[in-house]
Design a protein around this motif. Structure first.
Motif, short mmCIF file in Angstrom:
data_model
loop_
_atom_site.label_atom_id
_atom_site.label_comp_id
_atom_site.label_asym_id
_atom_site.label_seq_id
_atom_site.Cartn_x
_atom_site.Cartn_y
_atom_site.Cartn_z
N ARG A 66 53.27 53.53 42.76
CA ARG A 66 52.15 52.70 43.23
C ARG A 66 52.46 51.22 43.10
N GLU A 96 54.44 39.76 28.71
CA GLU A 96 53.61 40.81 29.31
C GLU A 96 52.66 40.26 30.36
N ARG A 100 52.64 41.38 34.17
CA ARG A 100 51.44 41.94 34.79
C ARG A 100 51.09 41.18 36.07
N LEU A 105 55.17 46.63 34.67
CA LEU A 105 54.90 47.03 33.30
C LEU A 105 55.94 46.42 32.38
N SER B 111 48.62 48.09 26.03
CA SER B 111 47.54 48.35 26.99
C SER B 111 46.67 47.12 27.17
N ALA B 112 46.79 46.16 26.26
CA ALA B 112 45.91 44.99 26.28
C ALA B 112 44.45 45.42 26.38
N GLU B 116 42.90 51.58 32.01
CA GLU B 116 43.74 51.87 33.19
C GLU B 116 45.20 51.52 32.90
N ARG B 117 45.36 50.40 32.20
CA ARG B 117 46.70 49.97 31.82
C ARG B 117 47.33 50.97 30.85
N ARG B 119 46.79 54.15 30.69
CA ARG B 119 47.16 55.34 31.45
C ARG B 119 48.45 55.10 32.23
N GLU B 120 48.51 53.96 32.88
CA GLU B 120 49.65 53.59 33.69
C GLU B 120 50.92 53.54 32.82
N LEU B 121 50.77 52.91 31.67
CA LEU B 121 51.89 52.75 30.76
C LEU B 121 52.32 54.09 30.18
#
Lengths: 345, 345
Positions: A66, A96, A100, A105, B111-112, B116-117, B119-121
């Motif tokens: 994605r 980071e 972003r 990532l 994830s900060a 959503e971050r 999950r993506e990570l």
């Protein structure tokens, strides 16, 4: 492992693709995509055929797809020196944030100040297809990265330079900052100034020692060997070093601490002593201003180091072809009390 | 992306291997190994044939191979909440030490505080073949990890529980610790105690608020709504909250700070004020003992949280099949002065 990466792009060309799955299942690409993405519009029988093809080929969806950019996997790596050193917190966060902003990532790892570990980790991240690496190096030989860089990976070094390869590096002015900090102590009347630093093989430690010596030399002072202590920054070693240079018949009247890990231990040692001793530390740290006296520091901008390095990295990934460059960021002396104490005795 | 991981082991079976290279080059496996590892004993002509085979097949040496264990890739991932929060430093380092003791690399990401971050990570790390994940969750729905776990990945949650799946979790006793901290303030005569905490959707924040309320309820005190302020822990928000509950006709005489980020800001606010205000903070932090007054804290053992989680993770990877369990580690009240101040006014 150099040679295995010298082959031409695409680097991961023979992992099975959705196309392979489609061919094997005898369906169209869109059908495979629907199955993989759990979208409706596929009959149970077709779905079964697609899943069998997926299993047979060992197809594994790249879920970074994605955020794919220009065929890259949209992740960058950061290799730190010590996860528990607060200096690296703002630096990591800045890297980071830049990552972003570029839709990538960030994956971190820590070398724990071990060159072999750094190498292992860097190559492990390369094998895991990061597009670029920001490295705070533990070692001084980075030729192992040359094949990766030749194959298109970007690498930017930060805090310490790379060894054996041409690469961008973003540094603080360790030499100038230390010289300014020691000059500050000399300007407040000190002649016997101690230096407690990290291991001399570490670039920043060596540069700060050089700054210390330069400031003393300018003032016509030759430091006693007992004034200088270099080594690991664990509290007991620093504590012993501080006690040694603060004891004896001719103790130092001021200490320059080579980094934040050293400074916090010296603050503890000085808090236990009656006679005031001046202190300037390299690196700012949380609550330094609320201690009594406030701790005078030579601050470096850790976030700006990370930001500069990351921006350079993405500049390269976006296709800018530059010569390797060295960026040196200025430091800033922040007087808070401890560095303005006059010599006692 | 669930379905692509449901196929049987080996998960990465059809990457080209050294055997494939040997077959194509018409040489023995040992010869390929020599070329790949830059070892002597191969004629230039043979070396060229092997390199051609490597290029043609797209063979890429798995440099984690040296640390391979039982067919795994010998790396684990850690997903943090905030790279710049010093609480996570010792936790990360402890996870890394356990990983290293098991011959595995640790790869981190942050994830900060964005579900959503996270999950993506997490999925990006899974795609990069980590054997297991230690997760400090930002979100409260982790069903997205279920297929990975079903495919053999281990996952242990730390600091906050998982949502929607059965998984091991290692927590500090946030409820009990906060209750003890507030009880301590009540024991020193306070009746109006403020609470400044993190966003209530965060498990630890909610638990600490519950502990605060429980201690007040035991003492027959109903807190004014103005005594409680929940939200992000950035300095300005915390500063405003502190000023609000310390102003007005009936100010609080003591503050319970919900985590280390809140505490350091409250320390700053109190340092600017004339009237002494008692303070107990959840989380210990560096130099808390050297401030004036020293800051009384409810300490959690961040390193032990990380160690426990990582040991559990490797226990699972080593084949121990347990039911998901919840480990709750005790907290420890450390009186240093700020929490023992009597009510002013």
């Amino acid at each position: 492992m150099a040679q295995t990466t010298r082959r031409p792009a695409p680097r991961y060309g023979n992992r099975p693709t959705m196309k392979d799955v489609a061919a094997r299942a005898g369906v169209g690409l869109k059908t495979v995509s629907r199955v993989v993405n759990d979208e409706p519009g596929v009959t149970p029988d077709t779905e079964r055929r697609v899943r069998e093809a997926i299993a047979a080929l060992g197809f594994r969806r790249n879920d970074s797809a994605r955020v794919l950019r220009k065929g890259r996997t949209a992740s960058v790596g950061l290799i730190l020196e010590d996860l528990a050193d607060p200096f690296y917190g703002p630096l990591s966060r800045a890297v980071e944030e830049v990552a972003r902003a570029h839709g990538a990532l960030l994956i971190n790892g820590s070398s724990a100040e071990d060159p072999e570990r750094e190498r292992e980790l860097a190559l492990a991240l390369c094998a895991r297809r990061v597009d670029g690496l920001v490295v705070i190096p533990a070692g001084d030989d980075h030729r192992y990265l040359q094949p990766e860089i030749a194959a298109g990976m970007a690498a930017v070094f930060v805090d310490r330079p790379a060894g054996g390869i041409e690469a961008d590096v973003v540094l603080s002015d360790s030499f100038g900052g230390a010289r300014e900090g020691v000059r500050h102590l000399l300007a407040h009347g000190h002649r016997r100034v101690g230096f407690i630093g990290d291991m001399p093989r570490i670039h920043t430690a060596a540069e700060r020692l050089r700054g210390y010596r330069a400031a003393l030399a300018e003032a016509g002072i030759t430091p006693d060997p007992e004034w200088v202590s270099l080594g690991v920054t664990d509290p007991q070693r620093v504590r012993d070093a501080a006690h040694a240079m603060l004891g004896g018949p001719e103790p130092v009247t001021a200490v320059f601490a080579g980094n934040n890990r050293v400074t916090v231990t010296v603050v503890r040692v000085l808090a236990e002593r009656v006679r005031p001793v001046a202190l300037v530390g390299f690196d700012d740290f949380e609550l330094a201003d609320l201690l009594d006296p406030g701790v005078t520091v030579v601050a470096q901008d850790a976030a700006q180091l990370g930001r500069t390095a990351a921006q350079r990295l993405f500049g390269r990934l976006d296709g800018a072809a530059h010569e390797a460059e060295r960026f040196v960021l200025p430091t800033r002396l922040i007087p808070r009390g401890s560095g303005e104490l006059p010599p006692a005795l």
